[in-house]
Design a protein around this motif. Structure first.
Motif, short mmCIF file in Angstrom:
data_model
loop_
_atom_site.label_atom_id
_atom_site.label_comp_id
_atom_site.label_asym_id
_atom_site.label_seq_id
_atom_site.Cartn_x
_atom_site.Cartn_y
_atom_site.Cartn_z
N LEU A 1 0.83 -1.21 0.00
CA LEU A 1 0.00 0.00 0.00
C LEU A 1 0.86 1.26 0.00
O LEU A 1 0.58 2.23 -0.73
N ALA B 1 0.89 3.96 -3.15
CA ALA B 1 0.46 5.34 -2.88
C ALA B 1 1.56 6.34 -3.22
O ALA B 1 1.32 7.34 -3.91
N ALA C 1 1.89 8.71 -6.50
CA ALA C 1 1.95 10.18 -6.39
C ALA C 1 3.12 10.73 -7.17
O ALA C 1 3.03 11.80 -7.81
N SER D 1 -1.42 15.77 1.34
CA SER D 1 -2.67 15.19 0.85
C SER D 1 -3.60 16.28 0.35
O SER D 1 -4.32 16.10 -0.64
N LYS E 1 -6.93 10.93 -1.11
CA LYS E 1 -7.38 9.78 -0.32
C LYS E 1 -6.41 8.61 -0.44
O LYS E 1 -6.07 7.95 0.55
N ILE E 2 -5.97 8.33 -1.67
CA ILE E 2 -5.03 7.22 -1.87
C ILE E 2 -3.74 7.49 -1.11
O ILE E 2 -3.16 6.61 -0.47
N PHE E 3 -3.29 8.75 -1.15
CA PHE E 3 -2.07 9.08 -0.43
C PHE E 3 -2.24 8.90 1.08
O PHE E 3 -1.34 8.41 1.76
N VAL F 1 -4.12 6.76 2.56
CA VAL F 1 -4.05 5.32 2.82
C VAL F 1 -2.58 4.87 2.89
O VAL F 1 -2.19 4.09 3.76
N GLY F 2 -1.76 5.41 1.97
CA GLY F 2 -0.34 5.09 2.00
C GLY F 2 0.34 5.62 3.25
O GLY F 2 1.21 4.95 3.84
#
Length: 428
Positions: free
Chosen positions: A165, A169, A173, A278, A291-293, A295-296
Protein backbone atom coordinates in the motif's frame (compact mmCIF):
# COMPACT_ATOMS: atom_id res chain seq x y z
CA UNK A 1 35.95 -23.36 26.13
CA UNK A 2 36.36 -19.77 24.92
CA UNK A 3 34.25 -17.13 26.55
CA UNK A 4 32.88 -16.25 23.13
CA UNK A 5 32.04 -19.76 21.94
CA UNK A 6 28.67 -19.51 20.19
CA UNK A 7 25.72 -20.93 22.03
CA UNK A 8 23.08 -22.90 20.21
CA UNK A 9 20.45 -20.37 19.18
CA UNK A 10 16.80 -20.85 19.95
CA UNK A 11 15.13 -22.37 16.94
CA UNK A 12 18.36 -23.93 15.58
CA UNK A 13 16.49 -27.15 15.08
CA UNK A 14 14.40 -25.36 12.48
CA UNK A 15 17.43 -24.68 10.27
CA UNK A 16 17.51 -26.56 7.00
CA UNK A 17 20.54 -28.00 5.28
CA UNK A 18 19.99 -25.85 2.21
CA UNK A 19 19.02 -22.24 1.79
CA UNK A 20 15.32 -21.53 1.18
CA UNK A 21 14.10 -21.27 -2.42
CA UNK A 22 14.65 -17.83 -3.92
CA UNK A 23 10.95 -17.01 -3.98
CA UNK A 24 10.82 -17.40 -0.19
CA UNK A 25 13.77 -15.16 0.66
CA UNK A 26 11.84 -11.94 1.08
CA UNK A 27 10.84 -11.58 4.70
CA UNK A 28 12.82 -10.21 7.65
CA UNK A 29 14.52 -7.55 5.53
CA UNK A 30 11.21 -6.21 4.31
CA UNK A 31 9.90 -6.16 7.88
CA UNK A 32 12.90 -4.21 9.19
CA UNK A 33 12.76 -1.77 6.28
CA UNK A 34 8.99 -1.26 6.59
CA UNK A 35 9.29 -0.78 10.33
CA UNK A 36 12.04 1.77 9.99
CA UNK A 37 10.41 4.03 7.41
CA UNK A 38 7.73 5.95 9.25
CA UNK A 39 5.98 9.27 8.93
CA UNK A 40 8.94 11.24 10.34
CA UNK A 41 11.28 9.90 7.64
CA UNK A 42 8.73 10.69 4.94
CA UNK A 43 8.28 14.27 6.14
CA UNK A 44 12.05 14.86 6.33
CA UNK A 45 12.43 13.60 2.75
CA UNK A 46 9.42 15.59 1.57
CA UNK A 47 10.75 18.84 3.08
CA UNK A 48 14.21 18.21 1.63
CA UNK A 49 12.64 17.82 -1.83
CA UNK A 50 10.51 20.94 -1.36
CA UNK A 51 13.56 23.02 -0.33
CA UNK A 52 16.28 21.71 -2.64
CA UNK A 53 14.57 19.86 -5.46
CA UNK A 54 16.67 16.88 -6.58
CA UNK A 55 19.94 18.24 -5.20
CA UNK A 56 19.94 15.74 -2.32
CA UNK A 57 18.88 12.66 -4.28
CA UNK A 58 22.34 11.17 -3.78
CA UNK A 59 21.71 11.23 -0.01
CA UNK A 60 18.75 8.87 -0.42
CA UNK A 61 21.00 6.38 -2.21
CA UNK A 62 23.71 6.84 0.42
CA UNK A 63 21.20 6.30 3.23
CA UNK A 64 20.05 2.99 1.74
CA UNK A 65 23.64 1.81 1.35
CA UNK A 66 24.36 2.73 4.97
CA UNK A 67 21.38 0.72 6.20
CA UNK A 68 22.29 -2.26 4.01
CA UNK A 69 25.76 -2.27 5.60
CA UNK A 70 24.46 -2.03 9.17
CA UNK A 71 21.63 -4.55 8.79
CA UNK A 72 23.94 -6.99 7.00
CA UNK A 73 26.40 -6.61 9.87
CA UNK A 74 23.70 -7.29 12.47
CA UNK A 75 22.45 -10.32 10.52
CA UNK A 76 25.98 -11.64 9.90
CA UNK A 77 26.82 -11.42 13.59
CA UNK A 78 23.68 -13.34 14.57
CA UNK A 79 24.11 -16.09 11.97
CA UNK A 80 27.87 -16.50 12.42
CA UNK A 81 27.99 -16.37 16.21
CA UNK A 82 24.74 -18.12 17.06
CA UNK A 83 24.07 -15.33 19.54
CA UNK A 84 21.62 -12.46 19.63
CA UNK A 85 22.84 -8.91 19.18
CA UNK A 86 22.14 -8.19 22.84
CA UNK A 87 24.35 -11.10 23.88
CA UNK A 88 27.04 -9.45 21.79
CA UNK A 89 26.53 -6.10 23.51
CA UNK A 90 26.51 -7.81 26.90
CA UNK A 91 29.93 -9.29 26.15
CA UNK A 92 31.33 -5.77 25.67
CA UNK A 93 30.73 -4.82 29.29
CA UNK A 94 28.08 -3.59 31.70
CA UNK A 95 28.03 -0.13 30.12
CA UNK A 96 26.34 -1.55 27.00
CA UNK A 97 23.73 -3.39 29.07
CA UNK A 98 22.92 -0.28 31.09
CA UNK A 99 22.78 1.92 28.02
CA UNK A 100 20.48 -0.40 26.14
CA UNK A 101 18.26 -1.05 29.16
CA UNK A 102 17.68 2.66 29.81
CA UNK A 103 17.23 3.40 26.13
CA UNK A 104 14.68 0.69 25.35
CA UNK A 105 12.44 1.64 28.30
CA UNK A 106 12.34 5.40 27.56
CA UNK A 107 12.21 4.90 23.79
CA UNK A 108 9.32 2.45 24.03
CA UNK A 109 7.19 4.79 26.14
CA UNK A 110 7.58 7.80 23.86
CA UNK A 111 7.54 5.82 20.62
CA UNK A 112 4.29 4.14 21.63
CA UNK A 113 2.56 7.53 21.75
CA UNK A 114 4.22 8.75 18.54
CA UNK A 115 3.30 5.57 16.65
CA UNK A 116 -0.34 5.70 17.72
CA UNK A 117 -0.58 9.39 16.86
CA UNK A 118 1.02 8.68 13.48
CA UNK A 119 -1.66 6.15 12.61
CA UNK A 120 -4.43 8.30 14.06
CA UNK A 121 -3.75 11.35 11.87
CA UNK A 122 -4.49 9.79 8.45
CA UNK A 123 -7.38 7.71 9.81
CA UNK A 124 -8.98 10.84 11.28
CA UNK A 125 -8.63 12.60 7.92
CA UNK A 126 -10.22 9.67 6.13
CA UNK A 127 -12.88 8.95 8.77
CA UNK A 128 -13.40 12.10 10.86
CA UNK A 129 -16.09 10.65 13.13
CA UNK A 130 -13.33 9.62 15.58
CA UNK A 131 -10.54 11.85 16.88
CA UNK A 132 -6.81 11.36 16.18
CA UNK A 133 -6.44 10.14 19.76
CA UNK A 134 -9.08 7.44 19.52
CA UNK A 135 -7.99 6.24 16.07
CA UNK A 136 -4.45 6.02 17.42
CA UNK A 137 -5.54 4.05 20.46
CA UNK A 138 -7.53 1.63 18.29
CA UNK A 139 -4.47 1.16 16.05
CA UNK A 140 -2.32 0.40 19.08
CA UNK A 141 -4.82 -2.20 20.27
CA UNK A 142 -4.97 -3.82 16.83
CA UNK A 143 -1.17 -4.00 16.82
CA UNK A 144 -1.24 -5.52 20.30
CA UNK A 145 -3.70 -8.24 19.32
CA UNK A 146 -1.75 -9.11 16.18
CA UNK A 147 1.62 -9.59 17.86
CA UNK A 148 0.18 -11.02 21.09
CA UNK A 149 -1.58 -13.93 19.38
CA UNK A 150 -0.03 -13.99 15.90
CA UNK A 151 3.20 -15.74 14.94
CA UNK A 152 6.02 -14.11 13.03
CA UNK A 153 4.62 -15.34 9.72
CA UNK A 154 1.47 -13.27 10.32
CA UNK A 155 3.53 -10.17 11.16
CA UNK A 156 5.56 -10.67 7.98
CA UNK A 157 2.46 -10.98 5.81
CA UNK A 158 0.81 -7.91 7.35
CA UNK A 159 3.98 -5.83 6.89
CA UNK A 160 4.30 -7.01 3.29
CA UNK A 161 0.70 -5.94 2.57
CA UNK A 162 1.27 -2.54 4.21
CA UNK A 163 4.49 -2.05 2.23
CA UNK A 164 2.48 -2.74 -0.91
CA UNK A 165 0.00 0.00 0.00
CA UNK A 166 2.83 2.42 0.87
CA UNK A 167 4.58 1.68 -2.39
CA UNK A 168 1.49 2.10 -4.59
CA UNK A 169 0.46 5.34 -2.88
CA UNK A 170 3.83 7.10 -2.91
CA UNK A 171 5.13 5.82 -6.25
CA UNK A 172 1.72 6.62 -7.73
CA UNK A 173 1.95 10.18 -6.39
CA UNK A 174 5.44 10.48 -7.89
CA UNK A 175 4.24 9.28 -11.30
CA UNK A 176 1.38 11.80 -11.19
CA UNK A 177 3.86 14.64 -10.83
CA UNK A 178 5.68 13.65 -14.08
CA UNK A 179 9.24 13.72 -12.72
CA UNK A 180 12.02 15.50 -14.61
CA UNK A 181 14.43 12.65 -15.42
CA UNK A 182 17.48 14.82 -16.39
CA UNK A 183 17.17 16.75 -13.10
CA UNK A 184 16.86 13.48 -11.20
CA UNK A 185 20.05 12.13 -12.77
CA UNK A 186 21.80 15.38 -11.90
CA UNK A 187 20.80 14.84 -8.28
CA UNK A 188 22.99 11.72 -8.14
CA UNK A 189 26.09 13.95 -8.23
CA UNK A 190 27.08 14.61 -4.59
CA UNK A 191 26.79 18.25 -3.63
CA UNK A 192 25.57 20.15 -0.60
CA UNK A 193 23.40 23.24 -1.27
CA UNK A 194 23.64 26.27 1.00
CA UNK A 195 22.04 25.47 4.34
CA UNK A 196 21.55 21.82 3.37
CA UNK A 197 24.06 20.07 5.62
CA UNK A 198 21.43 19.12 8.24
CA UNK A 199 19.20 17.66 5.53
CA UNK A 200 22.16 15.77 4.08
CA UNK A 201 22.80 14.12 7.43
CA UNK A 202 19.10 13.53 8.12
CA UNK A 203 18.44 11.93 4.74
CA UNK A 204 21.55 9.75 4.90
CA UNK A 205 20.70 8.70 8.44
CA UNK A 206 16.93 8.56 8.23
CA UNK A 207 16.21 6.11 5.43
CA UNK A 208 14.72 3.44 7.58
CA UNK A 209 15.21 2.79 11.21
CA UNK A 210 17.07 3.14 14.48
CA UNK A 211 16.64 0.40 17.08
CA UNK A 212 14.64 -1.64 14.56
CA UNK A 213 17.82 -2.29 12.55
CA UNK A 214 19.18 -4.23 15.52
CA UNK A 215 15.94 -6.26 15.63
CA UNK A 216 16.87 -7.88 12.30
CA UNK A 217 18.67 -10.77 13.97
CA UNK A 218 15.60 -11.58 16.04
CA UNK A 219 13.40 -11.66 12.95
CA UNK A 220 15.94 -13.96 11.29
CA UNK A 221 15.55 -16.31 14.25
CA UNK A 222 11.75 -16.18 13.99
CA UNK A 223 12.02 -16.93 10.27
CA UNK A 224 14.16 -20.00 11.02
CA UNK A 225 17.33 -18.58 9.43
CA UNK A 226 19.79 -19.33 12.22
CA UNK A 227 23.07 -20.72 10.83
CA UNK A 228 25.82 -19.52 8.48
CA UNK A 229 24.14 -21.59 5.75
CA UNK A 230 21.56 -18.79 5.59
CA UNK A 231 24.16 -16.04 5.12
CA UNK A 232 23.69 -15.73 1.37
CA UNK A 233 19.91 -15.65 1.53
CA UNK A 234 20.06 -13.11 4.39
CA UNK A 235 22.18 -10.78 2.28
CA UNK A 236 19.82 -11.08 -0.69
CA UNK A 237 16.82 -10.44 1.56
CA UNK A 238 18.49 -7.33 2.98
CA UNK A 239 19.44 -5.87 -0.41
CA UNK A 240 16.04 -6.46 -1.98
CA UNK A 241 14.29 -4.89 1.03
CA UNK A 242 16.36 -1.71 0.95
CA UNK A 243 16.05 -1.47 -2.83
CA UNK A 244 12.27 -1.32 -2.30
CA UNK A 245 12.78 1.19 0.50
CA UNK A 246 15.05 3.30 -1.67
CA UNK A 247 12.49 3.47 -4.47
CA UNK A 248 9.82 4.40 -1.95
CA UNK A 249 11.88 7.21 -0.39
CA UNK A 250 13.01 8.35 -3.84
CA UNK A 251 9.35 8.68 -4.80
CA UNK A 252 8.81 10.86 -1.72
CA UNK A 253 11.66 13.13 -2.78
CA UNK A 254 10.24 13.32 -6.31
CA UNK A 255 6.88 14.45 -4.93
CA UNK A 256 8.58 17.08 -2.79
CA UNK A 257 10.69 18.29 -5.70
CA UNK A 258 8.01 18.32 -8.41
CA UNK A 259 4.86 19.17 -6.47
CA UNK A 260 6.19 21.47 -3.76
CA UNK A 261 9.60 22.84 -4.85
CA UNK A 262 8.39 23.96 -8.26
CA UNK A 263 5.34 25.69 -6.76
CA UNK A 264 7.22 26.97 -3.67
CA UNK A 265 4.71 25.31 -1.35
CA UNK A 266 5.81 24.79 2.25
CA UNK A 267 4.59 21.93 4.44
CA UNK A 268 4.65 21.50 8.18
CA UNK A 269 7.23 19.55 10.13
CA UNK A 270 6.08 16.44 11.98
CA UNK A 271 3.35 14.10 10.77
CA UNK A 272 1.16 17.12 9.92
CA UNK A 273 3.35 17.69 6.86
CA UNK A 274 1.94 14.56 5.24
CA UNK A 275 -1.60 15.84 5.76
CA UNK A 276 -0.53 19.08 4.07
CA UNK A 277 0.64 17.05 1.08
CA UNK A 278 -2.67 15.19 0.85
CA UNK A 279 -4.43 18.56 0.59
CA UNK A 280 -2.05 19.67 -2.19
CA UNK A 281 -2.80 16.43 -4.07
CA UNK A 282 -6.53 17.07 -3.56
CA UNK A 283 -6.25 20.53 -5.08
CA UNK A 284 -4.01 19.50 -7.97
CA UNK A 285 -5.40 16.11 -9.05
CA UNK A 286 -8.71 15.62 -7.29
CA UNK A 287 -9.93 14.21 -4.00
CA UNK A 288 -9.20 10.62 -5.01
CA UNK A 289 -5.45 11.34 -5.18
CA UNK A 290 -5.40 12.75 -1.66
CA UNK A 291 -7.38 9.78 -0.32
CA UNK A 292 -5.03 7.22 -1.87
CA UNK A 293 -2.07 9.08 -0.43
CA UNK A 294 -3.65 9.10 3.05
CA UNK A 295 -4.05 5.32 2.82
CA UNK A 296 -0.34 5.09 2.00
CA UNK A 297 0.49 7.42 4.90
CA UNK A 298 -1.53 5.18 7.24
CA UNK A 299 0.19 2.06 5.86
CA UNK A 300 3.64 3.58 6.53
CA UNK A 301 2.68 4.45 10.11
CA UNK A 302 0.93 1.13 10.78
CA UNK A 303 3.78 -0.99 9.42
CA UNK A 304 6.15 0.80 11.80
CA UNK A 305 3.76 0.22 14.70
CA UNK A 306 3.32 -3.50 14.01
CA UNK A 307 7.03 -4.04 13.41
CA UNK A 308 8.05 -2.31 16.64
CA UNK A 309 5.35 -4.03 18.71
CA UNK A 310 6.84 -7.35 17.55
CA UNK A 311 10.57 -6.79 16.95
CA UNK A 312 11.49 -4.50 19.82
CA UNK A 313 9.44 -6.65 22.19
CA UNK A 314 11.60 -9.61 21.11
CA UNK A 315 14.69 -7.54 21.91
CA UNK A 316 13.34 -6.60 25.34
CA UNK A 317 12.51 -10.21 26.17
CA UNK A 318 16.06 -11.23 25.25
CA UNK A 319 17.49 -8.33 27.28
CA UNK A 320 15.62 -9.39 30.45
CA UNK A 321 16.38 -13.08 29.94
CA UNK A 322 20.12 -12.46 29.49
CA UNK A 323 20.21 -10.01 32.42
CA UNK A 324 18.62 -12.72 34.59
CA UNK A 325 21.08 -15.31 33.19
CA UNK A 326 18.33 -17.57 31.85
CA UNK A 327 19.13 -20.32 29.35
CA UNK A 328 19.21 -19.16 25.67
CA UNK A 329 16.08 -21.19 24.91
CA UNK A 330 14.17 -20.22 28.07
CA UNK A 331 10.54 -19.41 27.32
CA UNK A 332 10.72 -15.99 28.99
CA UNK A 333 13.33 -14.80 26.47
CA UNK A 334 11.39 -15.79 23.36
CA UNK A 335 8.35 -14.63 21.42
CA UNK A 336 5.07 -14.86 23.36
CA UNK A 337 6.94 -15.29 26.62
CA UNK A 338 6.29 -13.21 29.74
CA UNK A 339 8.73 -10.37 29.00
CA UNK A 340 7.81 -10.17 25.32
CA UNK A 341 4.20 -9.56 26.30
CA UNK A 342 5.17 -7.20 29.12
CA UNK A 343 6.90 -4.89 26.64
CA UNK A 344 3.93 -4.99 24.25
CA UNK A 345 1.79 -3.74 27.14
CA UNK A 346 4.40 -1.06 27.90
CA UNK A 347 4.30 0.14 24.28
CA UNK A 348 0.51 0.24 24.24
CA UNK A 349 -1.10 1.34 27.49
CA UNK A 350 1.13 3.86 29.35
CA UNK A 351 1.61 5.95 26.16
CA UNK A 352 -2.17 6.31 25.88
CA UNK A 353 -1.93 8.82 28.73
CA UNK A 354 0.33 10.96 26.53
CA UNK A 355 -2.25 10.77 23.75
CA UNK A 356 -4.61 12.72 26.03
CA UNK A 357 -2.19 14.91 28.00
CA UNK A 358 0.46 15.69 25.41
CA UNK A 359 4.12 14.77 25.59
CA UNK A 360 6.08 16.01 28.63
CA UNK A 361 9.00 18.19 27.54
CA UNK A 362 11.62 16.36 29.61
CA UNK A 363 10.62 12.99 28.13
CA UNK A 364 10.78 14.35 24.60
CA UNK A 365 14.25 15.78 25.19
CA UNK A 366 15.47 12.48 26.64
CA UNK A 367 13.95 10.56 23.73
CA UNK A 368 15.56 12.85 21.15
CA UNK A 369 19.00 12.58 22.68
CA UNK A 370 18.90 8.82 23.32
CA UNK A 371 17.39 8.20 19.89
CA UNK A 372 20.19 10.13 18.19
CA UNK A 373 22.81 8.19 20.12
CA UNK A 374 21.52 4.72 19.22
CA UNK A 375 22.80 4.61 15.62
CA UNK A 376 26.43 5.44 16.48
CA UNK A 377 26.12 2.89 19.31
CA UNK A 378 25.00 0.26 16.80
CA UNK A 379 27.67 1.12 14.23
CA UNK A 380 30.53 1.25 16.75
CA UNK A 381 29.52 -1.95 18.56
CA UNK A 382 29.13 -3.83 15.27
CA UNK A 383 32.65 -2.72 14.32
CA UNK A 384 33.86 -4.07 17.65
CA UNK A 385 31.97 -7.36 17.51
CA UNK A 386 32.73 -8.16 13.88
CA UNK A 387 36.47 -7.64 14.31
CA UNK A 388 36.77 -9.91 17.35
CA UNK A 389 36.83 -13.62 18.15
CA UNK A 390 33.13 -13.41 18.91
CA UNK A 391 32.56 -14.50 15.31
CA UNK A 392 34.52 -17.10 13.29
CA UNK A 393 37.35 -15.58 11.24
CA UNK A 394 35.68 -16.21 7.89
CA UNK A 395 32.72 -14.03 8.86
CA UNK A 396 34.62 -11.11 10.34
CA UNK A 397 34.72 -7.72 8.67
CA UNK A 398 36.77 -7.30 5.53
CA UNK A 399 38.61 -4.04 4.83
CA UNK A 400 35.73 -2.53 2.86
CA UNK A 401 33.27 -3.37 5.66
CA UNK A 402 35.49 -1.69 8.24
CA UNK A 403 35.88 1.42 6.09
CA UNK A 404 32.14 1.61 5.44
CA UNK A 405 31.16 1.06 9.09
CA UNK A 406 33.74 3.59 10.29
CA UNK A 407 32.40 6.27 7.93
CA UNK A 408 28.83 5.42 8.95
CA UNK A 409 29.75 5.64 12.64
CA UNK A 410 31.35 9.06 12.08
CA UNK A 411 28.28 10.29 10.19
CA UNK A 412 25.97 9.21 13.01
CA UNK A 413 28.24 10.76 15.65
CA UNK A 414 27.86 14.09 13.83
CA UNK A 415 24.09 13.57 13.64
CA UNK A 416 23.99 12.79 17.36
CA UNK A 417 26.00 15.91 18.20
CA UNK A 418 23.67 18.01 16.06
CA UNK A 419 20.58 16.53 17.73
CA UNK A 420 22.08 17.06 21.19
CA UNK A 421 22.84 20.69 20.33
CA UNK A 422 19.30 21.25 19.06
CA UNK A 423 17.74 19.76 22.19
CA UNK A 424 20.00 21.72 24.56
CA UNK A 425 19.21 24.92 22.62
CA UNK A 426 15.52 24.40 23.39
CA UNK A 427 16.31 24.54 27.09
CA UNK A 428 18.24 27.81 26.86
Amino acid sequence: MSEHTPSTPAGAGLATEVAPPKWKVIGPGLVVAATGVGAVDLVATLIAGSKYGYALLWCVVLGCVMKVVLVEGAGRYSLASGRTIFEGWQSLGRWATWYFGIYIVIWGFVYGAAAMAGTGLPLHSLFPWLSVTWWGILSGLVGLLLVWFGRYSAVEKVCAALVGLMFIAMVGAAVLTLPNIPDMLGGLVPRIPDGGIVYVLSLAGGVGGTITLAAYGYWLREKGWVTPRHMRVMRLDNRVAYTVTGIFVLATLVVGAELLYSAQIAVSTGDQGLLDLSEVLDDRYGEWAGKIFLVGFWAAAMSSLVGVWNGVSLMFADFVARARKLAPDHRDGLAHGRWYRAYILWLTFPPMVMMFLGKPVVLILAYGVLGAFFMPFLAITLLWLLNSDRVPREWRNRTWSNVAMTLIALAFVVLAANELWNQVSKLV
